[in-house]
Write an enzyme that holds these catalytic residues in place. Structure first.
Site, short mmCIF file in Angstrom:
data_model
loop_
_atom_site.label_atom_id
_atom_site.label_comp_id
_atom_site.label_asym_id
_atom_site.label_seq_id
_atom_site.Cartn_x
_atom_site.Cartn_y
_atom_site.Cartn_z
N LEU A 1 0.86 -1.18 0.00
CA LEU A 1 0.00 0.00 0.00
C LEU A 1 0.90 1.23 0.00
O LEU A 1 1.88 1.28 0.75
CB LEU A 1 -0.88 0.03 1.25
CG LEU A 1 -2.19 -0.76 1.25
CD1 LEU A 1 -2.85 -0.66 2.61
CD2 LEU A 1 -3.14 -0.28 0.17
N ASP A 2 0.57 2.23 -0.81
CA ASP A 2 1.32 3.48 -0.80
C ASP A 2 1.26 4.12 0.59
O ASP A 2 0.29 3.91 1.32
CB ASP A 2 0.75 4.46 -1.83
CG ASP A 2 1.02 4.04 -3.26
OD1 ASP A 2 1.94 3.23 -3.47
OD2 ASP A 2 0.31 4.52 -4.16
N PRO A 3 2.26 4.93 0.96
CA PRO A 3 2.23 5.58 2.27
C PRO A 3 0.95 6.38 2.53
O PRO A 3 0.45 6.39 3.65
CB PRO A 3 3.46 6.50 2.22
CG PRO A 3 4.41 5.78 1.32
CD PRO A 3 3.54 5.16 0.25
#
Length: 308
Positions: free
Chosen positions: A50-52
């Site tokens: 998951l992206d930050p």
């Protein structure tokens, strides 16, 4: 002194799956390492980055469960997202720089038509700011250096794309999609179809395969538990393969299988199966459709959600 330091950092064997609700602003790897430390686990991995900026479901595999991570990497996923219309960014999300702006003139009908056009089997060009590799180098490294490389479009399936609400120039949508789908790219494509551009401002993963974010725990909640209670939150290793047909073996057959032997077994149609011996999960096997069972991926410990 050296021996004492090694003792303090000794990890224990923990097998199972932790359903983590990742907070915004943390990388998937940082979330993994924090959870691993809290569980004092010897081996851990995650099942899809998951992206930050994204929140939501991040299943972590521990110990023997790491052998079966691919099952979730290949699984369908669901997200809830917010798309800001009128501004397109170089990253496709709110962390990038604006590269185009346009006035927003949309109606409910035009939004629903655009969502319908993006539903089903479509092709996506992966964003430059992604972990996909070109010549062994992640695309985001080229992007940060100001280099854009050609990317081939890839087929993905959008099972459903639902409008949840409209607030000003922002749309809330729910996405149910196949593996490999970039919701940032969906946001860009949606904005372009509406004639005004768009980018992703919020993203929350709500489901992967059989797992739902409602079952997940936050890092804060995990840390608040007594250390000895944390392992009780883990799902068993075989939760990753529950969608596969189940084969039961007796003790003799199980012993042969664990030695790598091919068995005659009533395993039905050809394909992967999950194998149990006297109620214990042994791993994955493959049936050839003619009554022959071969071991494919076996556990090397008694695979439970408890520490061994």
């Amino acid at each position: 002194m050296k021996a004492s330091k090694q003792f303090r950092h000794q990890r224990r064997i923990v097998d199972g799956v932790l359903l983590l609700d990742k907070p915004r602003g943390l990388t998937s790897n940082a979330a993994l390492q924090t959870a691993r430390r809290l569980l004092n686990a010897a081996k851990a991995g995650h099942t899809g980055t998951l992206d930050p900026m994204a929140t939501g479901l991040l299943p972590l595999t521990l110990g023997e469960a790491t052998k079966f991570s691919q099952m979730l990497l290949d699984a369908d996923k669901a997200y809830e997202a917010t798309v800001r219309l009128g501004i397109e960014t170089d990253t496709g999300d709110a962390e990038g720089a604006a590269i185009a702006t346009a006035p927003v003139h949309v109606t409910d009908d035009s939004i629903r038509q655009a969502l319908a056009a993006l539903t089903g089997e479509i092709e996506q060009v992966p964003p430059m700011y992604s972990a996909l590799k070109r010549d062994g180098k992640p695309l985001y490294e080229y992007a940060r250096a100001g280099i854009e490389v050609e990317r081939a479009a890839r087929p993905v399936t959008i099972h459903s794309l639902e409008l949840l609400g409209v607030e000003g120039d922002s749309l809330r949508i729910r996405v149910d999609c196949s593996k490999g789908t970039y919701v940032r790219t969906l946001a860009i494509d949606l904005g372009r179809l509406l004639g005004c551009g768009g980018h992703l401002t919020e993203l929350r993963r709500t489901r992967i395969g059989p797992f739902n974010v409602d079952e997940a725990v936050t890092l804060t909640a995990l840390e608040a538990l007594p250390a000895e209670s944390r392992v009780g939150l883990l799902a068993p290793v075989d939760a990753l393969v529950g969608h596969l047909p189940r084969i039961e073996l007796d003790a003799f057959q199980a012993g042969l299988l664990l030695q790598g032997r091919v068995l005659a077994a009533p395993c039905g149609a050809a394909g992967l199966v999950r194998i149990y011996g006297e109620g214990r999960y042994l791993g994955l096997g493959e049936c050839d459709g003619n009554g022959t069972l071969s071991p494919k991926r076996l556990v090397s410990t008694v695979a439970t959600a408890q520490q061994s």
